[in-house]
Design a protein around this motif. Structure first.
Motif, PDB file in Angstrom:
ATOM      1  N   GLU A   5       0.823  -1.204   0.000  1.00 30.93           N
ATOM      2  CA  GLU A   5       0.000   0.000   0.000  1.00 30.93           C
ATOM      3  C   GLU A   5       0.868   1.269   0.000  1.00 30.93           C
ATOM      4  OE1 GLU A   5      -3.524   2.113   2.726  1.00 30.93           O
ATOM      5  OE2 GLU A   5      -2.720   0.130   3.239  1.00 30.93           O
ATOM      6  N   THR A   6       1.975   1.230   0.765  1.00 31.67           N
ATOM      7  CA  THR A   6       2.881   2.388   0.812  1.00 31.67           C
ATOM      8  C   THR A   6       3.508   2.642  -0.554  1.00 31.67           C
ATOM      9  OG1 THR A   6       3.365   1.919   3.130  1.00 31.67           O
ATOM     10  CG2 THR A   6       4.903   3.365   1.944  1.00 31.67           C
ATOM     11  N   GLU A   7       3.950   1.586  -1.235  1.00 33.56           N
ATOM     12  CA  GLU A   7       4.545   1.742  -2.561  1.00 33.56           C
ATOM     13  C   GLU A   7       3.541   2.265  -3.570  1.00 33.56           C
ATOM     14  OE1 GLU A   7       6.225  -1.944  -3.650  1.00 33.56           O
ATOM     15  OE2 GLU A   7       7.840  -1.877  -2.162  1.00 33.56           O
ATOM     16  N   ALA A   8       2.276   1.841  -3.428  1.00 28.15           N
ATOM     17  CA  ALA A   8       1.249   2.303  -4.366  1.00 28.15           C
ATOM     18  C   ALA A   8       0.959   3.785  -4.195  1.00 28.15           C
ATOM     19  CB  ALA A   8      -0.031   1.490  -4.182  1.00 28.15           C
ATOM     20  N   GLN A   9       1.110   4.288  -2.959  1.00 25.99           N
ATOM     21  CA  GLN A   9       0.836   5.704  -2.706  1.00 25.99           C
ATOM     22  C   GLN A   9       1.972   6.613  -3.156  1.00 25.99           C
ATOM     23  OE1 GLN A   9       0.008   5.941   1.468  1.00 25.99           O
ATOM     24  NE2 GLN A   9      -2.056   5.038   1.272  1.00 25.99           N
ATOM     25  N   GLN A  10       3.179   6.061  -3.308  1.00 29.27           N
ATOM     26  CA  GLN A  10       4.302   6.889  -3.736  1.00 29.27           C
ATOM     27  C   GLN A  10       4.150   7.268  -5.201  1.00 29.27           C
ATOM     28  OE1 GLN A  10       7.858   4.711  -2.915  1.00 29.27           O
ATOM     29  NE2 GLN A  10       7.834   5.171  -0.714  1.00 29.27           N
ATOM     30  N   PRO A  11       4.477   8.539  -5.574  1.00 24.83           N
ATOM     31  CA  PRO A  11       4.354   8.946  -6.984  1.00 24.83           C
ATOM     32  C   PRO A  11       5.353   8.191  -7.861  1.00 24.83           C
ATOM     33  CG  PRO A  11       5.495  10.622  -5.697  1.00 24.83           C
ATOM     34  CD  PRO A  11       4.983   9.604  -4.721  1.00 24.83           C
ATOM     35  N   LYS A  12       4.915   7.897  -9.051  1.00 21.08           N
ATOM     36  CA  LYS A  12       5.782   7.197  -9.981  1.00 21.08           C
ATOM     37  C   LYS A  12       6.926   8.100 -10.414  1.00 21.08           C
ATOM     38  CE  LYS A  12       2.154   4.207 -11.817  1.00 21.08           C
ATOM     39  NZ  LYS A  12       1.445   3.757 -13.039  1.00 21.08           N
ATOM     40  N   GLU A  13       8.082   7.507 -10.561  1.00 20.45           N
ATOM     41  CA  GLU A  13       9.255   8.271 -10.969  1.00 20.45           C
ATOM     42  C   GLU A  13       9.101   8.752 -12.404  1.00 20.45           C
ATOM     43  OE1 GLU A  13      12.778   6.093 -10.432  1.00 20.45           O
ATOM     44  OE2 GLU A  13      12.596   5.916  -8.249  1.00 20.45           O
ATOM     45  N   THR A  14       9.319  10.029 -12.571  1.00 18.69           N
ATOM     46  CA  THR A  14       9.240  10.584 -13.918  1.00 18.69           C
ATOM     47  C   THR A  14      10.553  10.325 -14.657  1.00 18.69           C
ATOM     48  OG1 THR A  14      10.023  12.716 -13.101  1.00 18.69           O
ATOM     49  CG2 THR A  14       7.638  12.377 -13.192  1.00 18.69           C
ATOM     50  N   GLU A  15      10.486  10.433 -15.930  1.00 14.25           N
ATOM     51  CA  GLU A  15      11.676  10.211 -16.737  1.00 14.25           C
ATOM     52  C   GLU A  15      12.698  11.324 -16.481  1.00 14.25           C
ATOM     53  OE1 GLU A  15      12.901   9.808 -21.473  1.00 14.25           O
ATOM     54  OE2 GLU A  15      10.822  10.126 -20.834  1.00 14.25           O
ATOM     55  N   THR A  16      13.897  10.922 -16.118  1.00 11.49           N
ATOM     56  CA  THR A  16      14.943  11.894 -15.828  1.00 11.49           C
ATOM     57  C   THR A  16      15.490  12.476 -17.121  1.00 11.49           C
ATOM     58  OG1 THR A  16      16.608  10.142 -15.778  1.00 11.49           O
ATOM     59  CG2 THR A  16      15.581  10.749 -13.677  1.00 11.49           C
ATOM     60  N   ILE A  17      15.651  13.785 -17.099  1.00  6.89           N
ATOM     61  CA  ILE A  17      16.187  14.492 -18.261  1.00  6.89           C
ATOM     62  C   ILE A  17      17.592  14.947 -17.918  1.00  6.89           C
ATOM     63  CG2 ILE A  17      15.869  16.430 -19.837  1.00  6.89           C
ATOM     64  CD1 ILE A  17      12.900  16.374 -19.117  1.00  6.89           C
ATOM     65  N   SER A  18      18.545  14.573 -18.711  1.00  7.07           N
ATOM     66  CA  SER A  18      19.930  14.946 -18.447  1.00  7.07           C
ATOM     67  C   SER A  18      20.216  16.293 -19.103  1.00  7.07           C
ATOM     68  CB  SER A  18      20.877  13.877 -19.009  1.00  7.07           C
ATOM     69  OG  SER A  18      20.692  13.728 -20.401  1.00  7.07           O
ATOM     70  N   TYR A  19      20.762  17.206 -18.296  1.00  2.95           N
ATOM     71  CA  TYR A  19      21.131  18.528 -18.769  1.00  2.95           C
ATOM     72  C   TYR A  19      22.653  18.649 -18.783  1.00  2.95           C
ATOM     73  CZ  TYR A  19      16.268  19.869 -17.941  1.00  2.95           C
ATOM     74  OH  TYR A  19      14.906  19.937 -17.961  1.00  2.95           O
ATOM     75  N   PRO A  20      23.190  19.476 -19.626  1.00  4.25           N
ATOM     76  CA  PRO A  20      24.641  19.689 -19.595  1.00  4.25           C
ATOM     77  C   PRO A  20      25.049  20.397 -18.314  1.00  4.25           C
ATOM     78  CG  PRO A  20      23.602  21.232 -21.108  1.00  4.25           C
ATOM     79  CD  PRO A  20      22.546  20.237 -20.706  1.00  4.25           C
ATOM     80  N   PHE A  21      26.283  20.156 -17.845  1.00  2.63           N
ATOM     81  CA  PHE A  21      26.738  20.737 -16.594  1.00  2.63           C
ATOM     82  C   PHE A  21      27.067  22.207 -16.746  1.00  2.63           C
ATOM     83  CE2 PHE A  21      31.265  21.355 -17.327  1.00  2.63           C
ATOM     84  CZ  PHE A  21      31.468  20.573 -18.453  1.00  2.63           C
ATOM     85  N   PHE A  22      27.032  22.733 -17.945  1.00  2.15           N
ATOM     86  CA  PHE A  22      27.317  24.138 -18.189  1.00  2.15           C
ATOM     87  C   PHE A  22      26.148  24.759 -18.946  1.00  2.15           C
ATOM     88  CE2 PHE A  22      28.921  21.647 -21.692  1.00  2.15           C
ATOM     89  CZ  PHE A  22      28.485  22.320 -22.804  1.00  2.15           C
TER      90      PHE A  22
END
Length: 481
Positions: A103-120
């Motif tokens: 039940e706890t796992e079901a209540q947690q929001p699903k992880e969104t797709e991570t977007i990689s940005y340049p470090f600069f």
């Protein structure tokens, strides 16, 4: 009748090897450990009261009793779990625990797709071209400055110590030459033109005035901003001048007051501004915690530079054009390499906001003025403080080295005075007293012969070097020898 198989006796039983016995013992031990972990997992009593209530509900028990407190409820759950375990109902406890986790796992929001940005932060092509042009400009001027320093060192006719001593003696002759009312409201900034023929002043009224020199006469006055003007600066390569304002913009004007370019983009009011030595770029400091670099010709923003944790108040360029220094209300002064965009030095020593910064023409001294009433001299070569000067009795609003050789340093303060300091040992040379209000800014002519100060008393004061008497004394000494 077929022969029956013989019944094996004890003597006929197979013998178990020692290795098999050890393997069996390890297996039994692993099973026991697994059962203990399973029991501990099932017998774990939650500490959160909401979880305790949920566990009681899943075990079919009342979630609370009359007058029961949180610790008593947790103790009741523990006793129930011990009883179930003793009755061999460990599976019931396990299923309740697993249902809670599901039940706890079901209540947690699903992880969104991570977007990689340049470090600069990718800059525009204009910034790349600007960095290249600045590098070419700075290399040529640094080479020229070093060659001049070597010639002066190796030439037997040159005596830098006597030259510096003479410059200090000449600076001690600065005296008030004239005073003019600059505006109906306090003055905030002043700047001499590159040929020393004009002086520009800015005011809280938003008006900018241009005065002819050496005897100040008003040439023109124009409304530069709707809100108060905070600074003004003449271009080093053209007769144009730039202004900064509390309306969050900077503007470029012709000497007649015609608007040429507007630099908009800051999110808060502007403080000081400064031209690059080439005259092609303008730096603006703002209370939005950034300083920005602009292309003077196009008005385009080339660089938005963060790095200060509080408002940025002052900005100034190195004489070679390679470096820029910024200072702010975070009590720091930072030095940036314009060719790479990196912060190469951080000078920490002031205990209050730093309001003014200026490079020496020698290429390796940096002066800062602060609200802590101190002027500090930093050595870029040693990357540390060189002198700490208790310069004034109130905050220091501006610092400027003499433009030719940096033989003396001028500081302006809210204690109504400006003071001149020797660049050899940074001892006081002369105190310029005459204003009746807070001195907000000062500037020195390129030949170092005049100093202009502006203040809250709405006056412009011109201080001139009375060097003729010193030159006559030097001539007398030469003839007598």
């Amino acid at each position: 009748m077929a022969d029956q198989l013989p019944i094996p006796t004890d003597e006929d039983k197979y013998e178990v090897s020692e290795a098999s016995k050890l393997a069996k013992e390890r297996q039994e031990k692993a099973i026991q450990e697994l059962l203990l972990k399973r029991r501990a997992y099932a017998m774990a009593v939650p500490t959160n009261d909401a979880s305790v209530r949920s566990r009681l509900r899943r075990l079919g028990e009342p979630i609370t009793l009359f007058g029961e407190r949180e610790m008593e409820r947790r103790d009741r759950l523990r006793s129930i779990m011990v009883r179930l375990e003793a009755d061999g109902k460990l599976d019931v406890l396990l299923s309740a625990h697993e249902a809670e986790e599901a039940e706890t796992e079901a209540q947690q929001p699903k992880e969104t797709e991570t977007i990689s940005y340049p470090f600069f932060t990718e800059g525009p092509d204009e910034l790349l071209n600007a960095r290249y042009n600045i590098a070419m400009y700075s290399l040529a001027h640094a080479k020229s400055r070093l060659e001049r320093a070597k010639r002066r060192r190796d030439d037997p006719d040159e005596d830098p110590e006597k030259e510096a001593e003479l410059a200090v003696r000449m600076a001690s002759t600065f005296d008030l030459d004239c005073s003019e009312i600059g505006d109906s409201r306090p003055l905030s900034g002043c700047s001499f033109s590159n040929d020393s023929k004009y002086l520009a002043t800015s005011s809280w009224s938003g008006y900018v005035s241009i005065w002819s020199m050496p005897d100040p006469k008003k040439v023109t006055t124009f409304k530069a901003h709707d809100e108060r003007s905070t600074d003004v600066a003449f271009s080093p390569s053209s007769p144009h001048l730039a202004t900064a304002s509390a309306d969050r913009s900077a503007k470029l004007f012709s000497p007649s007051g015609q608007l040429l370019t507007s630099f908009s983009g800051h999110l808060d009011r502007l403080a000081r501004i400064s031209f690059h030595p080439s005259g092609n770029y303008l730096a603006t400091a703002s209370f939005d915690k950034t300083w920005r670099l602009w292309d003077v010709e196009t008005g385009r923003e080339l660089l938005l530079q963060e790095g200060h944790s509080r408002a940025v108040y002052g900005v100034g360029f190195h004489g070679d054009g390679s470096l820029v220094a910024s200072c702010g209300l975070d009590a720091l002064a930072r030095v940036w390499d314009l060719r790479t965009g990196r912060s190469i030095l951080v000078f920490q020593g002031h205990i209050k906001p730093v309001l003014a910064v200026n490079f020496s023409p020698n290429g390796y001294y940096l002066a800062t003025g602060s609200e802590d009433d101190f002027c500090r001299i930093w050595d870029l070569r040693k990357r540390k403080i060189l002198y700490s000067i208790p310069a004034h009795k109130n905050l220091i609003s501006q610092v400027k080295f003499e433009p030719q050789d940096g033989h003396f340093l001028a500081t302006a303060s809210y204690d109504t005075r400006a003071t001149l300091w020797s660049s050899v040992d940074f001892k006081p040379i002369k105190s310029l007293a005459g204003h009746e209000g807070k001195v907000t800014s000062l500037d020195i002519t390129p030949d170092g012969q005049q100093i202009a100060t502006v203040a809250h008393d709405r006056t412009i004061k011109i201080w001139s070097c009375k060097s003729s008497s010193i030159e006559e004394n030097n001539m007398d000494v030469d003839f007598s020898s």
